[in-house]
Design an enzyme around this catalytic site. Structure first.
Site, PDB file in Angstrom:
ATOM      1  CB  SER A 145      -0.890  -0.001   1.253  1.00 14.70           C
ATOM      2  OG  SER A 145      -1.551   1.234   1.444  1.00 14.70           O
ATOM      3  CE1 TYR A 158      -5.416  -1.502   4.012  1.00 10.16           C
ATOM      4  CE2 TYR A 158      -4.072   0.474   3.785  1.00 10.16           C
ATOM      5  CZ  TYR A 158      -4.704  -0.619   3.219  1.00 10.16           C
ATOM      6  OH  TYR A 158      -4.607  -0.828   1.868  1.00 10.16           O
TER       7      TYR A 158
END
Length: 253
Positions: A145, A158
């Site tokens: 990410s 996350y």
């Protein structure tokens, strides 16, 4: 011919989170390059199966709750039994939870970490054992990410999990390279998926994000297909432990 090195004819790929979005986009790219697909998700995968089969490839769907590592044996066994082996693993499945730091719950921490990094590790471990047993190497591709590089806001589990994905990609590469197993990651930029729906629905936040992307648009699942095929193919045989950003220039800005 160099283009032959990008072909995946005769290969079998497991893709987690393959029902829609980025996972489906990568699964279709791998299938178009010649691979059969074991699609893994907790959601209905009929659409993915139909699209893969329309490309002339086999597609086995494996329902699994990736928040529980107990699913790992089922995924591996069913893929080998029905498709004859494993050559590629795409650890794509992931979730996100958003809340201010002071309000972030233990459940929101554990749920994200279990799917995004815990099961990713144990599935990689199990598939690496199959690669070694088969004796022909293999490819593992993790979905990282932008928050593998940056901190973000309101998404602590996350960010932690995706930073861990980047680090674990390097460790796995270090340990598995001498067995002809390549481990790399793709870091998608800001993509038009369910995970980013709240951001795209916020006019101010969406404007801020788009203003920083040199390409001037949100990414799409199709934007990841080429990167996935490349890292899964013989063309990437000397690439190890690298996280490839597919971000429209976000990190360059």
């Amino acid at each position: 011919m160099i283009l032959d090195k990008f072909k995946l004819d005769g290969k079998t790929a497991i893709v987690t989170g393959a029902a829609r979005g980025l996972g489906q986009g990568m699964a279709l790219g791998l299938a178009e390059a010649g691979a059969d697909i074991a699609a893994v998700d907790i959601l209905d995968m009929d659409d993915t199966r139909a699209k893969v089969e329309a490309l002339g490839r086999k597609c086995v769907t494996i329902p699994a709750d990736l928040s529980d590592k107990a699913c790992v044996d089922t995924i591996v066994t069913k893929t080998v039994d029905e498709l004859g082996g494993i050559d590629i693993l795409v650890n794509n499945a992931g979730i996100i939870r958003r809340a201010p730091l002071a309000e972030f719950t233990e459940a929101d921490w554990d749920d994200v970490m279990n799917i995004n990094i815990r099961t990713l590790f144990f599935l990689s471990q199990a598939v690496a054992k199959i690669f070694t047993k088969q004796g022909r190497g293999g490819k593992i591709i993790n979905t990282a990410s932008m928050l593998s590089f940056q901190g973000g806001i309101r998404v602590p589990s996350y960010t932690a999990s995706k930073s861990a994905v980047m680090g674990l990609t390097k460790l796995l590469a270090n340990e598995l390279a001498d067995q002809n197993i390549n481990v790399n990651a793709i870091a998608p930029g800001y993509m038009a998926t369910d995970n980013t729906a709240p951001l795209r629905a916020d006019p101010q936040r969406s404007k801020e994000i788009l203003g920083r992307i040199p390409a001037g648009r949100w990414g799409t699942p199709e934007d990841l297909a080429g990167a996935a095929v490349f890292l899964a193919s013989p063309a990437a045989d000397y690439i190890q432990g690298y996280t490839l950003a597919v971000d429209g220039g976000w990190l360059a800005r």
